[in-house]
Motif scaffolding. Structure first.
Motif, PDB file in Angstrom:
ATOM      1  N   THR A  69       0.829  -1.196   0.000  1.00  0.00           N
ATOM      2  CA  THR A  69       0.000   0.000   0.000  1.00  0.00           C
ATOM      3  C   THR A  69       0.868   1.253   0.000  1.00  0.00           C
ATOM      4  N   GLY A  70       0.541   2.204  -0.880  1.00  0.00           N
ATOM      5  CA  GLY A  70       1.269   3.464  -0.933  1.00  0.00           C
ATOM      6  C   GLY A  70       2.503   3.444  -1.799  1.00  0.00           C
ATOM      7  N   ILE A  71       2.842   2.292  -2.363  1.00  0.00           N
ATOM      8  CA  ILE A  71       4.004   2.181  -3.242  1.00  0.00           C
ATOM      9  C   ILE A  71       3.509   1.856  -4.643  1.00  0.00           C
ATOM     10  N   ASP A  72       3.776   2.739  -5.605  1.00  0.00           N
ATOM     11  CA  ASP A  72       3.310   2.550  -6.976  1.00  0.00           C
ATOM     12  C   ASP A  72       4.397   2.042  -7.906  1.00  0.00           C
ATOM     13  N   ARG A  73       5.652   2.112  -7.456  1.00  0.00           N
ATOM     14  CA  ARG A  73       6.754   1.621  -8.294  1.00  0.00           C
ATOM     15  C   ARG A  73       7.819   1.024  -7.386  1.00  0.00           C
ATOM     16  N   LEU A  74       8.249  -0.175  -7.735  1.00  0.00           N
ATOM     17  CA  LEU A  74       9.255  -0.856  -6.933  1.00  0.00           C
ATOM     18  C   LEU A  74      10.262  -1.515  -7.865  1.00  0.00           C
ATOM     19  N   LYS A  75      11.523  -1.288  -7.602  1.00  0.00           N
ATOM     20  CA  LYS A  75      12.577  -1.875  -8.423  1.00  0.00           C
ATOM     21  C   LYS A  75      13.386  -2.874  -7.602  1.00  0.00           C
ATOM     22  N   ILE A  76      13.594  -4.054  -8.183  1.00  0.00           N
ATOM     23  CA  ILE A  76      14.479  -5.054  -7.591  1.00  0.00           C
ATOM     24  C   ILE A  76      15.720  -5.119  -8.478  1.00  0.00           C
ATOM     25  N   ALA A  77      16.825  -4.680  -7.932  1.00  0.00           N
ATOM     26  CA  ALA A  77      18.063  -4.612  -8.705  1.00  0.00           C
ATOM     27  C   ALA A  77      18.955  -5.812  -8.419  1.00  0.00           C
ATOM     28  N   ARG A  78      19.640  -6.279  -9.464  1.00  0.00           N
ATOM     29  CA  ARG A  78      20.627  -7.356  -9.369  1.00  0.00           C
ATOM     30  C   ARG A  78      20.042  -8.631  -8.769  1.00  0.00           C
ATOM     31  N   LEU A  79      18.902  -9.018  -9.301  1.00  0.00           N
ATOM     32  CA  LEU A  79      18.264 -10.269  -8.905  1.00  0.00           C
ATOM     33  C   LEU A  79      18.959 -11.407  -9.641  1.00  0.00           C
ATOM     34  N   ALA A  80      19.521 -12.353  -8.905  1.00  0.00           N
ATOM     35  CA  ALA A  80      20.324 -13.425  -9.504  1.00  0.00           C
ATOM     36  C   ALA A  80      19.458 -14.637  -9.823  1.00  0.00           C
TER      37      ALA A  80
END
Length: 364
Positions: free
Chosen positions: A317-328
């Motif tokens: 809730t309250g987060i419209d964009r989420l980035k997961i970086a360097r997912l192996a």
């Protein structure tokens, strides 16, 4: 005692096998699994030896010495397992979540054996898993409560108590779909959910005490397993609800989740009540954040198929964009972006590097 050996945790051995299975799925590291294979066979063999002591093939424990722990699951307090009237059951005890761990360990052994071209062994472990599933559904299910018993006592009488242990069973994937959904809905209801997280015990239980160690408190790792289990039975929005509550609790603990906190119901303007001697920081509390987020995103990595699987993703809730970086994913590295678009969440691959591009499969 520091550095002393104590064999009083009956869930750790199947969890070792489960971890190896999860590692193989995430990395496709056949060479490492080959080095572990003798230990995995020994661990799974120990579980089956324990199961053979019970007529229905259930995993039971009983302390060998008076100095040992009375209860040998993760809830190892002396009063953590009891009958509906509050009485202490006579052993040997069969805990519900330990049956789930054994079931998942058998399934992992079957997949690993199949991966290693050991078809007969794979068939054996699949049969073991199905036999245990049938035994659990027969002996633990409380039809009038639409829930699983906390445990069976030494006479195979169910401890008719609703506890968060059943959430761990959902995580293993053992329950039939209709039963899993029924349990998930109850874990998200007020009898369990304090507003900050899932309590270890439902409010109506005889031993319920929100200030107790295992009988009414909230443990972040326990909440994460319940959230992951509920999400796997279709309660993805429920997982978001639990992540939201846990994040808001963390705000009051300096953005660090403690080992546990009290299970008082959330009230407007009030903070969660800390447990006086809880460890802070604590490893499995810290790790719970990632499992909670993964449950919301519906994210699963399958290195053997070289695929990233995302099913019915939800954002906190309250987060419209989420980035997961360097997912192996094995040797492949990906940057994924989850974006809220109206009522849906879409996923894009912002960047990936490695020897072979991974397939990203999104199921809405």
């Amino acid at each position: 005692l520091p550095f002393g050996q104590y064999y009083g945790g009956w869930d750790t051995t199947p969890l070792f096998v489960i971890l190896a299975g999860a590692y193989a799925e995430r990395t496709n590291d056949r060479a490492f699994i080959d080095t572990l294979w003798p230990a995995l066979q020994a661990a799974a063999g120990w579980v089956t030896t324990c199961a053979e002591r019970h007529p229905a093939g259930l995993i039971t424990y009983a302390r060998g010495e008076a100095s040992g722990l009375l209860n040998q699951g993760w809830k190892d307090s002396h009063d953590a397992v009891f009958h509906a009237d509050g009485s202490t059951p006579a052993g040997p005890i069969a805990l519900i979540e330990v049956q789930g761990y054994a079931y998942q360990a058998y399934r992992c052994m079957a997949r690993l054996a199949r991966w290693r071209d050991q078809r007969e062994a794979a068939r054996h472990w699949d049969e073991r898993a199905e036999q245990l599933r049938q035994a659990v559904e027969t002996h633990f299910w409380l039809d009038d409560r639409q829930f699983y018993a906390l445990a069976l006592d030494g006479e195979d009488r169910p401890c008719r108590v609703r506890a968060s242990n059943a959430g761990h069973l959902l995580y293993t994937g053992l329950p039939y779909p209709s039963r899993g959904r029924a349990v998930a809905r109850q874990l998200l209801a007020p009898a369990f959910n304090s507003g900050w997280g899932v309590r270890t015990l439902a409010r109506e239980a005889a031993a319920f005490n929100p200030m107790s160690y295992h009988n009414g408190s909230v443990w972040p790792h326990d909440v994460a397993l319940c959230a992951a289990g509920a999400a796997s039975y279709g309660e993805r929005d429920g997982a978001v609800q639990l992540l939201d509550g846990m994040f808001e609790a963390a705000v009051h603990f300096g953005m660090r989740l403690p080992e546990l906190f009290c299970g008082f119901a959330r009230a407007p303007g009030e903070a969660p009540i800390g447990y006086p001697v809880a460890c802070l920081p604590q490893a499995w509390a810290a790790g719970s954040v990632f499992m909670l987020l993964q449950a919301c995103l519906g994210l699963r990595l399958d290195a053997r198929r070289h695929a990233v699987l995302i099913e019915q993703p939800r954002l906190p809730t309250g987060i419209d964009r989420l980035k997961i970086a360097r997912l192996a994913l094995g040797p492949q590295i990906l940057d994924l972006v989850f974006q809220r678009t109206g009522a849906r969440v879409v996923v894009t691959v912002e960047h990936q590097s490695g020897p072979q591009p991974a397939e990203v499969v999104l199921r809405l």
